[in-house]
Write a protein that holds these residues in place. Structure first.
Motif, mmCIF file in Angstrom:
data_model
loop_
_atom_site.group_PDB
_atom_site.id
_atom_site.type_symbol
_atom_site.label_atom_id
_atom_site.label_comp_id
_atom_site.label_asym_id
_atom_site.label_seq_id
_atom_site.Cartn_x
_atom_site.Cartn_y
_atom_site.Cartn_z
ATOM 1 N N LEU A 105 36.569 -22.762 -58.749
ATOM 2 C CA LEU A 105 36.881 -23.941 -58.634
ATOM 3 C C LEU A 105 38.295 -24.004 -58.645
ATOM 4 O O LEU A 105 39.053 -24.824 -57.966
ATOM 5 C CB LEU A 105 36.306 -24.814 -59.735
ATOM 6 N N VAL A 111 36.461 -28.709 -52.585
ATOM 7 C CA VAL A 111 35.731 -28.860 -53.616
ATOM 8 C C VAL A 111 34.923 -30.313 -53.406
ATOM 9 O O VAL A 111 35.291 -31.205 -52.803
ATOM 10 C CB VAL A 111 36.346 -29.304 -55.018
ATOM 11 N N SER A 113 32.003 -32.487 -55.261
ATOM 12 C CA SER A 113 31.736 -32.854 -56.674
ATOM 13 C C SER A 113 30.581 -33.941 -56.717
ATOM 14 O O SER A 113 30.668 -34.659 -55.713
ATOM 15 C CB SER A 113 33.015 -33.221 -57.249
ATOM 16 N N GLY A 139 31.539 -28.766 -57.800
ATOM 17 C CA GLY A 139 31.994 -29.514 -59.248
ATOM 18 C C GLY A 139 31.268 -30.712 -59.756
ATOM 19 O O GLY A 139 30.042 -31.066 -58.868
ATOM 20 N N GLU A 154 31.333 -26.134 -64.427
ATOM 21 C CA GLU A 154 31.450 -26.855 -63.046
ATOM 22 C C GLU A 154 32.046 -28.435 -63.302
ATOM 23 O O GLU A 154 32.148 -28.961 -62.512
ATOM 24 C CB GLU A 154 30.467 -27.188 -62.464
ATOM 25 N N ILE A 156 34.522 -31.347 -63.935
ATOM 26 C CA ILE A 156 35.911 -31.504 -63.620
ATOM 27 C C ILE A 156 36.531 -32.775 -64.369
ATOM 28 O O ILE A 156 35.739 -33.891 -64.437
ATOM 29 C CB ILE A 156 36.039 -31.703 -62.046
#
Length: 226
Positions: A105, A111, A113, A139, A154, A156
């Motif tokens: 990450l 990314v 998510s 994420g 993972e 965020i």
């Protein structure tokens, strides 16, 4: 990080003010102003340093763009430090491996998510499929991690990792403040959510209002056809 451990000690010894875990820094009227998350990431606090004493800050990883590497010739001074056995008050008790997703990450250019809008853990597969098509890292939001859908490395946001990729794709993510502080430094934010009033759209560069279970598979198919 080591900075979080050392900074308070140094600040106390030199009599400096300290603002920790900052996500923004600025100079206002000759004074350093720092912005840092508070209340578990639900709000941002603006801290202004006053007086003529030194000011110190620590910054959250990924909150600022990488500086250009310049050419310099620093002076290196070698210090001869000797510690007696009684001076060492910390010892290593145990080490344990952690997930590798976090390091991916930190360096990923893209990314993808997912949030609670995915409704159930099995649906996270569409996030993984889009990430695979784009060569991106995966994420997740705190709500998803707390629910046990995804591993903590993972996560965020305020209580997870801070990332600043070239492109951040938020799927079924509402856009809570504690999540946004962990990704708002991204160059481009793409939000996919069926709720047109979701807070994520306020910081998104591009937004798609629609059913993510239709939009994301279609997007993945288009990416694979490129």
């Amino acid at each position: 990080t080591a900075g979080r451990d050392y900074a308070p000690i140094v600040a106390a010894r030199i009599g400096a003010g300290l603002a920790a875990d900052c996500v923004e820094l600025a100079i206002d009227d000759g004074r350093l102003v720092a912005v840092r998350p508070v209340l578990g990431g639900k709000a941002l606090s603006k801290v202004r340093f006053i007086g003529d004493d030194p000011a110190m800050v620590t910054v959250r990883s990924g909150s600022f763009p990488k500086a250009e590497v310049g050419v310099c010739d620093p002076e290196i001074e070698t210090l001869d430090v000797k510690l007696a056995t009684e001076d060492v008050r910390v010892s290593l008790v145990e080490t344990s491996p952690k997930g590798t997703g976090g390091s991916r990450l930190d360096s990923a250019a893209i990314v993808v998510s997912g949030g609670r809008g995915l409704k159930e853990p099995a649906q996270f597969a569409i996030v993984e499929e889009l990430a695979d098509a784009l060569g991106a890292a995966v994420g997740a939001t705190r709500a998803v991690v707390d629910a046990g859908w995804r591993p903590h490395h993972e996560q965020i946001g305020q209580t997870g990792r801070t990332v600043s990729p070239r492109v951040y794709i938020a799927i079924g993510v509402s856009g809570a403040v504690q999540h946004n502080v962990g990704m708002q430094g991204s160059d481009y934010i793409v939000a996919i959510n069926r709720d047109p009033d979701a807070p994520i759209f306020k910081i998104a560069s591009f937004g798609i209002v629609g059913d993510l279970f239709e939009v994301v598979p279609a997007l993945t198919a288009e990416v694979r056809n490129v």
